[in-house]
Design a protein around this motif. Structure first.
Motif, PDB file in Angstrom:
ATOM      1  N   ASN A  50     -12.864   7.677  -3.439  1.00 34.54           N
ATOM      2  CA  ASN A  50     -13.353   6.441  -4.062  1.00 34.54           C
ATOM      3  C   ASN A  50     -12.844   5.250  -3.255  1.00 34.54           C
ATOM      4  OD1 ASN A  50     -14.404   4.505  -5.742  1.00 34.54           O
ATOM      5  ND2 ASN A  50     -12.988   4.879  -7.444  1.00 34.54           N
ATOM      6  N   PRO A  51     -13.485   4.918  -2.140  1.00 33.03           N
ATOM      7  CA  PRO A  51     -13.014   3.801  -1.297  1.00 33.03           C
ATOM      8  C   PRO A  51     -13.121   2.442  -1.983  1.00 33.03           C
ATOM      9  CG  PRO A  51     -15.143   4.607  -0.546  1.00 33.03           C
ATOM     10  CD  PRO A  51     -14.680   5.562  -1.584  1.00 33.03           C
ATOM     11  N   LEU A  52     -13.995   2.317  -2.973  1.00 31.46           N
ATOM     12  CA  LEU A  52     -14.147   1.029  -3.666  1.00 31.46           C
ATOM     13  C   LEU A  52     -12.954   0.698  -4.552  1.00 31.46           C
ATOM     14  CD1 LEU A  52     -17.911   1.212  -4.726  1.00 31.46           C
ATOM     15  CD2 LEU A  52     -16.911   0.004  -2.778  1.00 31.46           C
ATOM     16  N   LEU A  53     -12.091   1.672  -4.772  1.00 33.07           N
ATOM     17  CA  LEU A  53     -10.937   1.430  -5.632  1.00 33.07           C
ATOM     18  C   LEU A  53     -10.023   0.354  -5.054  1.00 33.07           C
ATOM     19  CD1 LEU A  53      -9.715   2.530  -8.290  1.00 33.07           C
ATOM     20  CD2 LEU A  53      -8.368   4.110  -6.922  1.00 33.07           C
ATOM     21  N   GLU A  81      -2.887  -3.881  -6.219  1.00 30.97           N
ATOM     22  CA  GLU A  81      -1.616  -3.190  -5.949  1.00 30.97           C
ATOM     23  C   GLU A  81      -1.788  -2.119  -4.878  1.00 30.97           C
ATOM     24  OE1 GLU A  81      -2.967  -3.592  -8.829  1.00 30.97           O
ATOM     25  OE2 GLU A  81      -1.594  -4.689 -10.160  1.00 30.97           O
ATOM     26  N   LEU A  82      -2.947  -1.465  -4.861  1.00 29.91           N
ATOM     27  CA  LEU A  82      -3.188  -0.443  -3.854  1.00 29.91           C
ATOM     28  C   LEU A  82      -3.283  -1.042  -2.454  1.00 29.91           C
ATOM     29  CD1 LEU A  82      -5.739   2.031  -5.497  1.00 29.91           C
ATOM     30  CD2 LEU A  82      -3.385   2.492  -4.817  1.00 29.91           C
ATOM     31  N   VAL A  83      -3.841  -2.227  -2.347  1.00 28.45           N
ATOM     32  CA  VAL A  83      -3.922  -2.893  -1.046  1.00 28.45           C
ATOM     33  C   VAL A  83      -2.528  -3.226  -0.537  1.00 28.45           C
ATOM     34  CG1 VAL A  83      -4.837  -4.893   0.181  1.00 28.45           C
ATOM     35  CG2 VAL A  83      -6.186  -3.835  -1.633  1.00 28.45           C
ATOM     36  N   LEU A  97       0.081   7.059  -7.696  1.00 24.44           N
ATOM     37  CA  LEU A  97      -0.848   6.181  -8.404  1.00 24.44           C
ATOM     38  C   LEU A  97      -0.261   5.728  -9.746  1.00 24.44           C
ATOM     39  CD1 LEU A  97      -4.206   8.059  -7.687  1.00 24.44           C
ATOM     40  CD2 LEU A  97      -3.113   6.229  -6.375  1.00 24.44           C
ATOM     41  N   ILE A  98       0.445   6.617 -10.420  1.00 19.03           N
ATOM     42  CA  ILE A  98       1.085   6.236 -11.687  1.00 19.03           C
ATOM     43  C   ILE A  98       2.146   5.164 -11.450  1.00 19.03           C
ATOM     44  CG2 ILE A  98       2.529   7.070 -13.581  1.00 19.03           C
ATOM     45  CD1 ILE A  98       1.130   9.777 -13.315  1.00 19.03           C
ATOM     46  N   ASP A  99       2.961   5.339 -10.398  1.00 21.90           N
ATOM     47  CA  ASP A  99       3.999   4.351 -10.085  1.00 21.90           C
ATOM     48  C   ASP A  99       3.395   3.057  -9.567  1.00 21.90           C
ATOM     49  OD1 ASP A  99       5.865   6.198 -10.853  1.00 21.90           O
ATOM     50  OD2 ASP A  99       6.321   6.878  -8.814  1.00 21.90           O
ATOM     51  N   THR A 100       2.246   3.139  -8.919  1.00 26.48           N
ATOM     52  CA  THR A 100       1.566   1.920  -8.488  1.00 26.48           C
ATOM     53  C   THR A 100       1.089   1.118  -9.687  1.00 26.48           C
ATOM     54  OG1 THR A 100       0.836   2.963  -6.427  1.00 26.48           O
ATOM     55  CG2 THR A 100      -0.365   1.016  -7.145  1.00 26.48           C
ATOM     56  N   SER A 101       0.540   1.785 -10.673  1.00 30.71           N
ATOM     57  CA  SER A 101       0.058   1.099 -11.864  1.00 30.71           C
ATOM     58  C   SER A 101       1.191   0.438 -12.639  1.00 30.71           C
ATOM     59  CB  SER A 101      -0.684   2.091 -12.766  1.00 30.71           C
ATOM     60  OG  SER A 101      -1.091   1.494 -13.965  1.00 30.71           O
ATOM     61  N   SER A 102       2.341   1.100 -12.690  1.00 28.11           N
ATOM     62  CA  SER A 102       3.479   0.543 -13.434  1.00 28.11           C
ATOM     63  C   SER A 102       4.234  -0.522 -12.652  1.00 28.11           C
ATOM     64  CB  SER A 102       4.448   1.675 -13.814  1.00 28.11           C
ATOM     65  OG  SER A 102       4.997   2.282 -12.657  1.00 28.11           O
ATOM     66  N   SER A 130       5.670  -0.463  -5.902  1.00 25.91           N
ATOM     67  CA  SER A 130       5.641  -1.680  -5.106  1.00 25.91           C
ATOM     68  C   SER A 130       7.044  -2.250  -4.918  1.00 25.91           C
ATOM     69  CB  SER A 130       4.733  -2.722  -5.775  1.00 25.91           C
ATOM     70  OG  SER A 130       4.739  -3.937  -5.053  1.00 25.91           O
ATOM     71  N   CYS A 131       7.842  -2.246  -5.989  1.00 28.23           N
ATOM     72  CA  CYS A 131       9.209  -2.782  -5.905  1.00 28.23           C
ATOM     73  C   CYS A 131      10.081  -1.933  -4.993  1.00 28.23           C
ATOM     74  CB  CYS A 131       9.819  -2.870  -7.294  1.00 28.23           C
ATOM     75  SG  CYS A 131       9.016  -4.046  -8.395  1.00 28.23           S
ATOM     76  N   SER A 132      10.051  -0.620  -5.168  1.00 27.11           N
ATOM     77  CA  SER A 132      10.903   0.257  -4.363  1.00 27.11           C
ATOM     78  C   SER A 132      10.473   0.262  -2.903  1.00 27.11           C
ATOM     79  CB  SER A 132      10.873   1.678  -4.931  1.00 27.11           C
ATOM     80  OG  SER A 132       9.556   2.217  -4.893  1.00 27.11           O
ATOM     81  N   LEU A 133       9.167   0.254  -2.644  1.00 26.60           N
ATOM     82  CA  LEU A 133       8.682   0.293  -1.270  1.00 26.60           C
ATOM     83  C   LEU A 133       8.959  -1.034  -0.551  1.00 26.60           C
ATOM     84  CD1 LEU A 133       7.389   2.597   0.253  1.00 26.60           C
ATOM     85  CD2 LEU A 133       5.158   1.582  -0.153  1.00 26.60           C
ATOM     86  N   THR A 134       8.887  -2.145  -1.254  1.00 28.08           N
ATOM     87  CA  THR A 134       9.216  -3.440  -0.660  1.00 28.08           C
ATOM     88  C   THR A 134      10.687  -3.504  -0.273  1.00 28.08           C
ATOM     89  OG1 THR A 134       7.491  -4.539  -1.967  1.00 28.08           O
ATOM     90  CG2 THR A 134       9.216  -5.926  -1.051  1.00 28.08           C
TER      91      THR A 134
END
Length: 389
Positions: free
Chosen positions: A237-240, A246-248, A297-302, A306-310
């Motif tokens: 699903n590339p349109l996601l 957050e995915l970007v 994906l679950i951690d991205t939604s919550s 993003s916080c841990s990867l930053t």
């Protein structure tokens, strides 16, 4: 007279009632009175009756000996239908048997747990198991059902449970039919306990994370697949990426980490500090930037990912740009404007040539209509070498 005196003393309590040696010694060579013989017979009879009564009440049992467990001799490990069952030691944890759907009484019953899929059952139910280990399916078929609840209908299942083939019906006669939201099929109450889980297809197509009811096998399969990077969102699903910001952000951070990886591999200090182990729970982040696990994906939604990867991105960039002189020496100067600080490919204001991986200021690279200077030098050098072999 001596016998009568001692007998009187015995009756008055002056002689130890448990020690009759004085009376016996005094009566040697004499026949005791008849009433004494009768009392001795009655006392022996009473002792026999009291001992029998103690045996009836269990009072003569040795309470200090170790109780014998009839199932003690059962092996600690058993293999059944690719399950690797381990004998449980816990006696106080309340569990349910996955085979007979009854409570496991740990104090009086022996039970086993599969180390692969955590299937639990009584020892007496071991030989009745007909469901193979789910981990074997994960090993041989690591992919999700990507259709949302692909229902086929009870008639296609012959009104039987999709797993154990027990007769079922929507009316609950003879057994209630329960639908699994992951497979779309119907199951009996023994195979479907109304457990809930997040459905991957609903996440990918609708960005929906509400848990849905699934059967026991689907629940275990989804739990084992949770951290496996098998979702290629660009193809599914590339349109996601157009609707989930957050995915970007996550994709950009992952691309930067892949650009940092060559610095760490060739840096002795980074290898000794084991900086890449910051991502040991998500090793696929240092291998590619397009594969995701359901947990990602679950951690991205919550917002957790993003916080841990930053934070990890900041640690990596600090080592390359500030802490390590050898990594700093691997930076680039913009050959188009020849101004500014040292550039690195993971900086936000830079652009990278896709052919030679040279780094430029983003504005300089897009505004300049000429080709990459580094690529031009490489082509010129190749041309000279071809003319002068």
């Amino acid at each position: 007279m001596e016998y009568n005196e001692k007998l009187a003393r015995f009756r008055q309590g002056h002689v130890n009632p448990f020690d009759r040696r004085e009376i016996v010694s005094s009566t040697e060579g004499k026949d005791p009175p008849k009433h004494e013989v009768r009392s001795e017979i009655f006392s022996s009879e009473s002792k026999t009756q009291s001992s029998d009564r103690a045996m009836d009440l269990g009072l003569a049992e040795d309470h200090f000996s170790r109780p014998v467990d009839p199932e003690e001799d059962e092996p600690n490990l058993q293999v059944q239908l690719e399950h690797r069952f381990s004998k449980e030691k816990s006696k106080s944890v309340k569990q349910m048997c996955d085979k007979c759907s009854t409570i496991i009484w740990g104090l009086i019953q022996t039970w086993y747990t599969c180390t692969g899929c955590y299937y639990r059952c009584h020892s007496k139910c071991m030989n009745l198991i007909n469901k193979p280990c789910v981990r074997s399916k994960v090993s041989h078929q690591s992919e999700y059902e990507l259709s949302i609840c692909p229902e086929v209908g009870l008639d296609k299942q012959d009104y039987r449970c999709a797993e154990c083939r027990t007769p079922i019906s929507l009316r609950g006669v003879p057994n209630e039919a329960r639908q699994c939201d992951y497979t779309g099929q119907y199951y009996c109450s023994s195979c479907h306990w109304n457990d809930t889980a997040i459905i991957p297809s609903r996440v990918i197509h609708n960005w929906e994370f509400e848990p849905r009811k699934v059967c026991r096998t689907s629940m275990r399969y989804l739990a084992l697949m949770m951290s496996r990077p098998v979702l290629k969102l660009k193809e599914i699903n590339p349109l996601l990426f157009n609707f989930v910001e957050e995915l970007v952000e996550i994709r950009k951070l992952r691309q930067d980490i892949l650009l940092m990886k060559p610095y760490f591999i060739t840096c002795k200090e980074a290898m000794e500090a084991r900086l890449l182990l910051h991502l040991q729970d998500r090793q696929h982040f240092v291998e590619n930037d397009d594969m995701y696990s359901l947990q990602d994906l679950i951690d991205t939604s919550s917002g957790h990912l993003s916080c841990s990867l930053t934070e990890i991105h900041t640690t990596f960039a600090k080592h390359i740009k500030l802490d390590c002189e050898k990594c700093q020496a691997k930076g680039f100067m913009c050959e188009l404007c020849k101004e500014g600080d040292i550039l690195f490919p993971f900086d936000n204001h830079t652009s990278v040539c896709q052919d030679c991986f040279a780094v430029f200021h983003r504005d300089c690279y897009y505004d300049n209509s000429t080709t990459c200077p580094r690529c031009a030098r490489m082509l010129e050098r190749q041309h000279e070498e071809s003319q002068n072999p």
